[in-house]
Design a protein around this motif. Structure first.
Motif: not given
Length: 281
Positions: A168-172, A177-181, A209-215, A219-229
């Motif tokens: 949450s320090e990185n994304f409100e 916590p999640i480690e992403v590749d 579910t955790r990865f989707v939560s991260l995405t 997106e809420l942080e910057g209000n931008n849709k992203g590219k997720y693999y």
């Protein structure tokens, strides 16, 4: 019960419809025989690049593994009664035969007026494929996370953050916590995660579910849709819930599934779009 067979082909030139028979499956609704020609397969080494050759070999061996056929246990064991492998059916193999882009193609299943016996399978195999031989090489276990680390990470490490632990320090709006590749940014955020679709369904669902939560948090942080693999491998079809979840992700407009042997798709996007690390040091 009628005896049905289908021939497996390797396409050498799709434009010219050049293909070579490599294997065969024969079935009667309860049992099935399967084998491929290792000798013919070895010839392909000089006809195609090593990556394509390895994909073909692994695919043929994966069918052997999925059908639970162990040809090392005496020369008579080539069939299996396990009804969990119910994809070996006339309707499904007919479905597979329509996909011309597959690495290995199945022919339309055909009925044949012979008894469903080992000797008849061998005779038919030697008529259409090659001299019958025992395939004793077991399919190598593939650690998908190791494969991605070894093949993809060195190619993109200057463009993205690799194996970064986020909270949450990185994304409100990230509550766990999640480690992403990998994580990057250009005009839009980019993230990727390797997922093992063969693990127990509960843990698989949790990973997704955790990865989707991260995405969503990104997106809420910057209000931008992203590219997720999502990188991984198609699970065996007899793992019903896992395979269904894999299908949903494969067909998703939100997540993009990439087979770990096709990691170049991810590299090409990152390099082609001049992606930079999301967090600069």
């Amino acid at each position: 019960m009628k005896t049905i067979y289908s021939i497996l082909y390797v396409t050498l030139n799709a434009a010219l419809n050049e293909k070579i028979s490599i294997g065969m499956v024969m079935f009667n609704g309860q049992e099935h025989f399967y084998n491929f020609s290792n000798e013919k397969l070895s010839v392909f080494k000089s006809l195609m690049d090593s990556e394509r050759f390895n994909l073909i070999k692994k695919y043929l061996l994966s069918i052997q593994k999925e059908l639970n056929i162990d040809n090392k246990i005496n020369n008579s064991l080539f069939s299996n009664r396990d009804l969990k492998n119910n994809w070996v059916s006339e309707s499904y193999i007919s479905y597979l035969s329509k996909y011309s882009n597959n690495i290995v193609q199945f022919s339309q299943p055909k009925s044949i007026d012979i008894d469903f016996q080992r000797d008849n399978f061998i005779k038919l195999f030697e008529k259409y494929i090659h001299k019958f031989e025992i395939i004793e090489e077991a399919i190598p276990e593939v650690n998908i996370h190791t494969r991605v680390k070894e093949n993809l990470f060195p190619r993109i490490e200057t463009n993205v953050n690799i194996e970064i632990l986020l909270n949450s320090e990185n994304f409100e709006n990230l509550f766990a916590p999640i480690e992403v590749d990998f994580l990057g940014m250009n005009c839009v955020p980019l993230a990727g995660q390797t997922i093992d679709f063969e693990k127990k369904h509960y843990y698989l669902e949790n990973d997704i579910t955790r990865f989707v939560s991260l995405t969503k948090a990104i997106e809420l942080e910057g209000n931008n849709k992203g590219k997720y693999y999502i990188l991984g491998r198609e699970p065996q079809k007899n793992i019903d819930k896992n395979h269904l979840l894999w299908e949903h992700i494969r067909d998703s407009d939100f997540l993009e599934f990439v087979d770990i042997d096709e990691y170049g798709i991810v590299e090409d996007y990152i390099k082609g779009n001049n992606v930079k690390p999301y967090f600069q040091e």
